[in-house]
Design a protein around this motif. Structure first.
Motif, PDB file in Angstrom:
ATOM      1  N   ARG A 142     -21.640 -16.522   8.045  1.00 19.62           N
ATOM      2  CA  ARG A 142     -22.001 -15.628   7.076  1.00 19.62           C
ATOM      3  C   ARG A 142     -22.230 -16.354   5.794  1.00 19.62           C
ATOM      4  O   ARG A 142     -23.215 -16.031   4.886  1.00 19.62           O
ATOM      5  CB  ARG A 142     -21.055 -14.648   6.940  1.00 19.62           C
ATOM      6  CG  ARG A 142     -20.595 -13.815   8.094  1.00 19.62           C
ATOM      7  CD  ARG A 142     -21.752 -12.737   8.438  1.00 19.62           C
ATOM      8  NE  ARG A 142     -21.229 -12.044   9.425  1.00 19.62           N
ATOM      9  CZ  ARG A 142     -20.969 -10.634   9.124  1.00 19.62           C
ATOM     10  NH1 ARG A 142     -20.690 -10.134   7.903  1.00 19.62           N
ATOM     11  NH2 ARG A 142     -20.622  -9.914  10.382  1.00 19.62           N
ATOM     12  N   GLY A 143     -21.486 -17.440   5.438  1.00 21.26           N
ATOM     13  CA  GLY A 143     -21.655 -18.302   4.329  1.00 21.26           C
ATOM     14  C   GLY A 143     -22.841 -18.881   4.254  1.00 21.26           C
ATOM     15  O   GLY A 143     -23.812 -18.778   3.489  1.00 21.26           O
ATOM     16  N   GLN A 144     -23.429 -19.533   5.508  1.00 21.41           N
ATOM     17  CA  GLN A 144     -24.734 -19.928   5.543  1.00 21.41           C
ATOM     18  C   GLN A 144     -25.865 -19.066   5.428  1.00 21.41           C
ATOM     19  O   GLN A 144     -26.590 -19.223   4.709  1.00 21.41           O
ATOM     20  CB  GLN A 144     -24.965 -20.590   7.005  1.00 21.41           C
ATOM     21  CG  GLN A 144     -24.354 -21.866   7.138  1.00 21.41           C
ATOM     22  CD  GLN A 144     -24.361 -22.549   8.517  1.00 21.41           C
ATOM     23  OE1 GLN A 144     -24.277 -21.808   9.551  1.00 21.41           O
ATOM     24  NE2 GLN A 144     -24.672 -23.656   8.442  1.00 21.41           N
ATOM     25  N   ALA A 145     -25.650 -17.939   5.959  1.00 20.05           N
ATOM     26  CA  ALA A 145     -26.595 -16.822   5.779  1.00 20.05           C
ATOM     27  C   ALA A 145     -26.596 -16.354   4.430  1.00 20.05           C
ATOM     28  O   ALA A 145     -27.917 -15.946   3.857  1.00 20.05           O
ATOM     29  CB  ALA A 145     -26.213 -15.381   6.438  1.00 20.05           C
ATOM     30  N   GLU A 146     -25.563 -16.527   3.583  1.00 20.96           N
ATOM     31  CA  GLU A 146     -25.745 -16.079   2.160  1.00 20.96           C
ATOM     32  C   GLU A 146     -26.303 -17.056   1.288  1.00 20.96           C
ATOM     33  O   GLU A 146     -26.406 -16.731   0.153  1.00 20.96           O
ATOM     34  CB  GLU A 146     -24.168 -15.669   1.743  1.00 20.96           C
ATOM     35  CG  GLU A 146     -23.484 -14.523   2.244  1.00 20.96           C
ATOM     36  CD  GLU A 146     -24.223 -13.160   1.652  1.00 20.96           C
ATOM     37  OE1 GLU A 146     -24.596 -13.068   0.319  1.00 20.96           O
ATOM     38  OE2 GLU A 146     -24.066 -12.077   2.012  1.00 20.96           O
ATOM     39  N   GLY A 147     -26.685 -18.395   2.045  1.00 23.51           N
ATOM     40  CA  GLY A 147     -27.037 -19.277   1.079  1.00 23.51           C
ATOM     41  C   GLY A 147     -26.025 -20.106   0.372  1.00 23.51           C
ATOM     42  O   GLY A 147     -26.557 -21.223  -0.256  1.00 23.51           O
ATOM     43  N   TYR A 148     -24.788 -20.303   0.870  1.00 30.87           N
ATOM     44  CA  TYR A 148     -23.799 -21.135   0.340  1.00 30.87           C
ATOM     45  C   TYR A 148     -23.979 -22.538   0.471  1.00 30.87           C
ATOM     46  O   TYR A 148     -24.203 -22.808   1.814  1.00 30.87           O
ATOM     47  CB  TYR A 148     -22.486 -20.725   0.621  1.00 30.87           C
ATOM     48  CG  TYR A 148     -22.129 -19.349  -0.324  1.00 30.87           C
ATOM     49  CD1 TYR A 148     -22.071 -18.966  -1.537  1.00 30.87           C
ATOM     50  CD2 TYR A 148     -21.870 -18.043   0.496  1.00 30.87           C
ATOM     51  CE1 TYR A 148     -21.808 -17.650  -2.339  1.00 30.87           C
ATOM     52  CE2 TYR A 148     -21.314 -16.960  -0.365  1.00 30.87           C
ATOM     53  CZ  TYR A 148     -21.209 -16.961  -1.503  1.00 30.87           C
ATOM     54  OH  TYR A 148     -21.028 -15.568  -2.128  1.00 30.87           O
ATOM     55  N   ALA A 149     -23.731 -23.466  -0.378  1.00 30.82           N
ATOM     56  CA  ALA A 149     -23.720 -25.073   0.265  1.00 30.82           C
ATOM     57  C   ALA A 149     -22.532 -25.483   0.787  1.00 30.82           C
ATOM     58  O   ALA A 149     -22.497 -26.263   1.307  1.00 30.82           O
ATOM     59  CB  ALA A 149     -24.351 -25.930  -1.033  1.00 30.82           C
ATOM     60  N   ARG A 150     -21.474 -24.899   0.399  1.00 32.36           N
ATOM     61  CA  ARG A 150     -20.060 -25.000   0.940  1.00 32.36           C
ATOM     62  C   ARG A 150     -19.115 -24.075   0.758  1.00 32.36           C
ATOM     63  O   ARG A 150     -19.317 -23.092  -0.004  1.00 32.36           O
ATOM     64  CB  ARG A 150     -19.551 -26.342  -0.213  1.00 32.36           C
ATOM     65  CG  ARG A 150     -19.182 -25.873  -1.300  1.00 32.36           C
ATOM     66  CD  ARG A 150     -18.564 -27.140  -2.059  1.00 32.36           C
ATOM     67  NE  ARG A 150     -17.876 -26.724  -3.232  1.00 32.36           N
ATOM     68  CZ  ARG A 150     -16.914 -27.069  -3.969  1.00 32.36           C
ATOM     69  NH1 ARG A 150     -16.341 -28.184  -3.487  1.00 32.36           N
ATOM     70  NH2 ARG A 150     -16.323 -26.635  -5.301  1.00 32.36           N
ATOM     71  N   LEU A 151     -18.072 -24.253   1.707  1.00 34.13           N
ATOM     72  CA  LEU A 151     -17.154 -23.165   1.590  1.00 34.13           C
ATOM     73  C   LEU A 151     -15.497 -24.076   0.978  1.00 34.13           C
ATOM     74  O   LEU A 151     -15.699 -25.299   1.423  1.00 34.13           O
ATOM     75  CB  LEU A 151     -16.757 -22.787   2.938  1.00 34.13           C
ATOM     76  CG  LEU A 151     -17.762 -21.743   3.720  1.00 34.13           C
ATOM     77  CD1 LEU A 151     -17.133 -21.543   5.086  1.00 34.13           C
ATOM     78  CD2 LEU A 151     -18.106 -20.868   2.714  1.00 34.13           C
ATOM     79  N   VAL A 152     -15.054 -23.373   0.339  1.00 32.84           N
ATOM     80  CA  VAL A 152     -13.696 -23.903  -0.172  1.00 32.84           C
ATOM     81  C   VAL A 152     -12.419 -23.136   0.246  1.00 32.84           C
ATOM     82  O   VAL A 152     -12.596 -21.995   0.579  1.00 32.84           O
ATOM     83  CB  VAL A 152     -13.757 -24.133  -1.850  1.00 32.84           C
ATOM     84  CG1 VAL A 152     -14.658 -25.148  -1.935  1.00 32.84           C
ATOM     85  CG2 VAL A 152     -13.613 -22.952  -2.455  1.00 32.84           C
ATOM     86  N   LEU A 153     -11.301 -23.551   0.287  1.00 31.53           N
ATOM     87  CA  LEU A 153     -10.179 -22.853   0.451  1.00 31.53           C
ATOM     88  C   LEU A 153      -8.844 -23.302   0.027  1.00 31.53           C
ATOM     89  O   LEU A 153      -9.063 -24.747  -0.200  1.00 31.53           O
ATOM     90  CB  LEU A 153      -9.947 -22.460   2.076  1.00 31.53           C
ATOM     91  CG  LEU A 153      -9.922 -23.662   3.023  1.00 31.53           C
ATOM     92  CD1 LEU A 153      -8.350 -23.938   3.166  1.00 31.53           C
ATOM     93  CD2 LEU A 153     -10.511 -23.216   4.552  1.00 31.53           C
TER      94      LEU A 153
END
Length: 138
Positions: free
Chosen positions: A84-95
């Motif tokens: 879903r992050g890729q589909a939203e166009g994010y370049a990275r996830l953080v946590l």
């Protein structure tokens, strides 16, 4: 979600009961995703993405109830959050996760997340560990 907070307070010996109950509305809005897994009508796991900035989303509220752990449900939710992050166009996830949460640390490291300096609210919190995962363009 309140079970998650009770479990974390017990794990970290935090006796402050003033923590506000989780409000799912904090994970709504543009670029946010809230996922849940149910079995026989009961919530067994959840996870979310919350926009951090234009390039990044933060993985939030990853939790699997104790009776459902060890069956890959959390891994499946995390994989769907990545998609879903890729589909939203994010370049990275953080946590962020705590240093006493061995299963969470193993899950994130197996998924390819790598340690980064603590960010935002977590700066200076010794038992917080922050991670990032670059995403490939969709």
């Amino acid at each position: 979600m309140n079970a998650q907070q009770r479990e974390l307070r017990a794990l970290y010996q935090d006796t402050d009961e003033r923590t506000e109950p989780f409000d799912p509305m904090t994970l709504t809005g543009e670029g946010c995703v809230l996922l849940a897994a149910e079995e026989e009508g009961e919530l067994v796991a959840c996870g979310a993405l919350k926009r951090w900035d234009t390039e990044s989303a933060e993985v939030k509220r990853m939790y699997t109830v104790p009776d459902a752990r060890g069956r890959g449900i959390g891994r499946a939710l995390l994989e769907e959050l990545q998609a879903r992050g890729q589909a939203e166009g994010y370049a990275r996830l953080v946590l962020e996760t705590g240093d006493q949460q061995a299963a969470a640390l193993a899950l994130y490291e197996r998924a390819g997340f790598r340690r980064i300096p603590n960010f935002g609210y977590y700066e200076g919190i010794e038992n917080s560990l922050c991670f990032a995962l670059p995403l490939k363009p969709a």
